[in-house]
Design a protein around this motif. Structure first.
Motif, PDB file in Angstrom:
ATOM      1  N   THR A  73     -38.517  95.434  61.408  1.00 33.29           N
ATOM      2  CA  THR A  73     -39.000  96.325  62.468  1.00 33.29           C
ATOM      3  C   THR A  73     -38.228  97.633  62.401  1.00 33.29           C
ATOM      4  N   CYS A  74     -38.950  98.739  62.342  1.00 35.58           N
ATOM      5  CA  CYS A  74     -38.329 100.060  62.270  1.00 35.58           C
ATOM      6  C   CYS A  74     -37.601 100.371  63.584  1.00 35.58           C
ATOM      7  N   PRO A  75     -36.380 100.890  63.492  1.00 37.92           N
ATOM      8  CA  PRO A  75     -35.623 101.183  64.715  1.00 37.92           C
ATOM      9  C   PRO A  75     -36.158 102.377  65.494  1.00 37.92           C
ATOM     10  N   ARG A  76     -37.023 103.187  64.893  1.00 42.51           N
ATOM     11  CA  ARG A  76     -37.464 104.398  65.605  1.00 42.51           C
ATOM     12  C   ARG A  76     -38.632 104.148  66.544  1.00 42.51           C
ATOM     13  N   HIS A  77     -39.759 103.652  66.019  1.00 37.58           N
ATOM     14  CA  HIS A  77     -40.928 103.468  66.887  1.00 37.58           C
ATOM     15  C   HIS A  77     -41.545 102.081  66.752  1.00 37.58           C
ATOM     16  N   GLY A  78     -40.782 101.156  66.146  1.00 39.20           N
ATOM     17  CA  GLY A  78     -41.191  99.752  66.160  1.00 39.20           C
ATOM     18  C   GLY A  78     -42.263  99.328  65.179  1.00 39.20           C
ATOM     19  N   SER A  79     -42.601 100.148  64.187  1.00 35.08           N
ATOM     20  CA  SER A  79     -43.552  99.666  63.174  1.00 35.08           C
ATOM     21  C   SER A  79     -42.934  98.483  62.444  1.00 35.08           C
ATOM     22  N   GLN A  80     -43.804  97.565  61.994  1.00 34.58           N
ATOM     23  CA  GLN A  80     -43.311  96.370  61.307  1.00 34.58           C
ATOM     24  C   GLN A  80     -43.984  96.212  59.947  1.00 34.58           C
ATOM     25  N   LEU A  91     -37.144 103.996  53.664  1.00 34.93           N
ATOM     26  CA  LEU A  91     -37.664 104.942  54.655  1.00 34.93           C
ATOM     27  C   LEU A  91     -39.054 104.545  55.140  1.00 34.93           C
ATOM     28  N   CYS A  92     -39.166 104.464  56.449  1.00 32.09           N
ATOM     29  CA  CYS A  92     -40.431 104.076  57.084  1.00 32.09           C
ATOM     30  C   CYS A  92     -41.508 105.113  56.774  1.00 32.09           C
ATOM     31  N   PRO A  93     -42.712 104.665  56.380  1.00 28.98           N
ATOM     32  CA  PRO A  93     -43.791 105.628  56.084  1.00 28.98           C
ATOM     33  C   PRO A  93     -44.343 106.321  57.324  1.00 28.98           C
ATOM     34  N   HIS A  94     -43.937 105.882  58.511  1.00 30.03           N
ATOM     35  CA  HIS A  94     -44.387 106.583  59.719  1.00 30.03           C
ATOM     36  C   HIS A  94     -43.661 107.919  59.808  1.00 30.03           C
ATOM     37  N   LEU A  95     -42.401 107.914  60.215  1.00 29.68           N
ATOM     38  CA  LEU A  95     -41.661 109.187  60.302  1.00 29.68           C
ATOM     39  C   LEU A  95     -40.247 109.018  59.749  1.00 29.68           C
ATOM     40  N   ARG A  96     -40.151 108.257  58.675  1.00 31.02           N
ATOM     41  CA  ARG A  96     -38.921 108.141  57.892  1.00 31.02           C
ATOM     42  C   ARG A  96     -37.717 107.538  58.621  1.00 31.02           C
ATOM     43  N   GLY A  97     -37.975 106.606  59.519  1.00 32.68           N
ATOM     44  CA  GLY A  97     -36.860 105.851  60.100  1.00 32.68           C
ATOM     45  C   GLY A  97     -36.190 105.030  59.006  1.00 32.68           C
ATOM     46  N   SER A  98     -34.912 104.724  59.213  1.00 29.33           N
ATOM     47  CA  SER A  98     -34.168 103.942  58.232  1.00 29.33           C
ATOM     48  C   SER A  98     -34.379 102.454  58.532  1.00 29.33           C
TER      49      SER A  98
HETATM   50  S1  FES Z   1     -40.382 106.157  61.948  1.00 32.85           S
HETATM   51 FE1  FES Z   1     -40.703 104.038  61.730  1.00 32.85          FE
HETATM   52  S2  FES Z   1     -42.071 103.566  63.323  1.00 32.85           S
HETATM   53 FE2  FES Z   1     -41.797 105.712  63.468  1.00 32.85          FE
END
Ligand code: FES
Length: 118
Positions: free
Chosen positions: A62-69, A43-50
């Motif tokens: 690269t996170c599929p939700r908002h592109g954090s890497q 789970l992404c520490p930004h907003l829990r993208g998978s």
């Molecule tokens: S939830 Fe992963 S970049 Fe926002």
């Protein structure tokens, strides 16, 4: 050294592929890059993208939700969201960049084992 849990097999994880596995009820991303294997929180520490549903380039996911890497070698943040300008500043203010937790991986025969979290 802690205990290890079998999470997958080498034959089920081709080079350049990542997938989500379960370790003691926790979602873990498992990835293979060449003959190296990596495990990290899914789970992404930004907003829990998978993260396992995102993109893998080398060891960078690269996170599929908002592109954090994040780099799976040690979990450090390569990029915090794909936004720029004011949107990036707001994203950092709202939630400051945080790395993903990584886990030790070892291979025994065809088994992929991941070290249990403490
Ligand atoms: S939830 Fe992963 S970049 Fe926002």
């Amino acid at each position: 050294m802690g205990d290890y849990v079998e999470v997958s097999s080498v034959s089920e994880l081709p080079d350049g592929v990542m997938k989500k596995v379960s370790m003691e009820g926790k979602q873990v991303l498992l990835a293979r890059v060449g003959n190296d294997y990596y495990a990290a929180d899914n789970l992404c520490p930004h907003l829990r993208g998978s993260l396992s549903e995102g993109r893998l380039e080398g060891t960078v996911v690269t996170c599929p939700r908002h592109g954090s890497q994040f780099d799976l070698k040690d979990g450090h943040v390569v990029r915090w969201t794909e936004w720029s300008g004011i949107k990036q500043s707001l994203a950092r203010t709202f939630k400051s960049p945080r790395p993903i937790k990584t886990y030790e991986v070892k291979v025994e025969g065809d088994k992929i084992l991941v070290e249990k979290p403490e």
